[in-house]
Design a protein around this motif. Structure first.
Motif, PDB file in Angstrom:
ATOM      1  N   LEU A 116       0.826  -1.201   0.000  1.00  0.00           N
ATOM      2  CA  LEU A 116       0.000   0.000   0.000  1.00  0.00           C
ATOM      3  C   LEU A 116       0.867   1.261   0.000  1.00  0.00           C
ATOM      4  CD1 LEU A 116      -2.718  -1.082   2.605  1.00  0.00           C
ATOM      5  CD2 LEU A 116      -2.937  -1.019   0.121  1.00  0.00           C
ATOM      6  N   ILE A 117       1.901   1.273   0.817  1.00  0.00           N
ATOM      7  CA  ILE A 117       2.792   2.436   0.878  1.00  0.00           C
ATOM      8  C   ILE A 117       3.492   2.633  -0.458  1.00  0.00           C
ATOM      9  CG2 ILE A 117       4.876   3.372   1.936  1.00  0.00           C
ATOM     10  CD1 ILE A 117       2.478   3.586   3.731  1.00  0.00           C
ATOM     11  N   GLU A 118       3.938   1.553  -1.066  1.00  0.00           N
ATOM     12  CA  GLU A 118       4.636   1.646  -2.350  1.00  0.00           C
ATOM     13  C   GLU A 118       3.694   2.145  -3.438  1.00  0.00           C
ATOM     14  OE1 GLU A 118       7.659   1.634  -5.051  1.00  0.00           O
ATOM     15  OE2 GLU A 118       7.764   1.366  -2.876  1.00  0.00           O
ATOM     16  N   ALA A 119       2.441   1.688  -3.431  1.00  0.00           N
ATOM     17  CA  ALA A 119       1.463   2.155  -4.419  1.00  0.00           C
ATOM     18  C   ALA A 119       1.208   3.648  -4.265  1.00  0.00           C
ATOM     19  CB  ALA A 119       0.156   1.371  -4.269  1.00  0.00           C
ATOM     20  N   MET A 120       1.072   4.117  -3.023  1.00  0.00           N
ATOM     21  CA  MET A 120       0.852   5.540  -2.786  1.00  0.00           C
ATOM     22  C   MET A 120       2.078   6.348  -3.198  1.00  0.00           C
ATOM     23  SD  MET A 120      -2.196   6.192  -1.505  1.00  0.00           S
ATOM     24  CE  MET A 120      -1.968   7.714  -0.590  1.00  0.00           C
ATOM     25  N   LYS A 121       3.255   5.857  -2.858  1.00  0.00           N
ATOM     26  CA  LYS A 121       4.490   6.573  -3.188  1.00  0.00           C
ATOM     27  C   LYS A 121       4.668   6.682  -4.698  1.00  0.00           C
ATOM     28  CE  LYS A 121       9.520   6.259  -2.676  1.00  0.00           C
ATOM     29  NZ  LYS A 121      10.643   5.441  -2.150  1.00  0.00           N
TER      30      LYS A 121
END
Length: 278
Positions: A116-121
């Motif tokens: 999730l963090i990687e997708a947002m980043k």
């Protein structure tokens, strides 16, 4: 009478061990359910549950023929399950042998959070470089259903591609906020309340005012990408963390979204706290 005697014969040690026995059984059932969650085995278990309920009903209503048929299905069904799910059973046994069975839930949770963090980043980085305006709100404890109802429901998995496509200019959903609820994209094109604070810098536009407005009345995390400058900001608890680098954005978002509260030590040069201009 025998049952009463069994209960009266219980010693404190027996009670403790019986309680531990129940806890262990429930824990094993829980681990099995987490292992099969999201697989085809879930639907099979639902079907098996229906068959067992139907079998009990045949006993109650005296439906002997149907009861015999269902009992045959149950008797041979367990053998069929073993054959059908041989790869899954083998994989579970391998995990037990490696000592990984009871670590899987933790690892799955960490992997999901990292995804999730990687997708947002990735999405924020893409939009910031191209100065595509974006407004993304992440629900925490305070529900955001009243704001979700103002937009278009999506109920979709979080991916950088979907986030980017939503905010591409001149598309139907780009105007408004995207709201993430329970780690899924609940809706887009939502209306958020604007902050009425007179202390907000005049260089901040409607997106930043909406981000601050929501963060003032809820505990949501609101991500903003400026259309004018491409600057990345996060609003939370009435504070606006401005001009974040991608590294700062990733660290701050991870702390606010998944990490313990109070870990963040924000640098004053990129934080607006509602009492002074950044």
């Amino acid at each position: 009478m025998n049952i009463i005697e069994q209960f009266t014969d219980f010693t404190p040690v027996n009670i403790i061990f019986s309680f531990l026995d129940i806890i262990l059984v429930w824990y094993v059932i829980y681990k099995i359910l987490t292992l099969i969650r999201g697989t085809k085995a879930v639907q099979l278990l639902k079907g098996l549950f229906v068959i067992i309920v139907a079998r009990i009903a045949t006993e109650i209503f005296g439906l002997d023929t149907l009861g015999w048929m269902l009992q045959e299905v149950i008797d041979w069904g367990f053998l069929a399950i073993i054959i059908i799910f041989t790869p899954e059973i083998r994989r579970a046994l391998e995990q037990i042998g490696r000592g990984r069975l009871f670590q899987r839930s933790v690892n799955q949770l960490e992997d999901e959070q990292a995804r999730l963090i990687e997708a947002m980043k990735k999405a924020v980085s893409y939009m910031a470089k191209r100065r595509i305006g974006a407004l993304i709100s992440i629900e925490k404890e305070t529900g955001l259903n009243e704001y979700i109802e103002t937009g278009i429901r999506l109920d979709a998995n979080i991916s950088s591609e979907l986030i980017i496509n939503t905010f591409i200019p001149n598309t139907p959903l780009h105007d408004g906020a995207m709201i993430i609820q329970k780690n899924r994209i609940a809706a887009a094109a939502c209306y958020l309340p604007l902050s009425e604070s007179t202390l907000i810098s005049k260089e901040l536009g409607t997106r930043h005012r909406a981000a601050l407005g929501l963060s003032e009345v809820t505990d949501a995390i609101v991500v903003v990408v400026s259309e004018e400058t491409g600057a990345i900001s996060i609003a939370v608890n009435g504070n606006l963390h401005r001009n974040l680098t991608l590294e700062n954005f990733e660290s701050l978002l991870k702390t606010l979204w998944f990490g313990p509260e109070g870990e963040l030590e924000a640098s004053s040069k990129w934080t607006w706290r509602g009492k002074k201009h950044g």
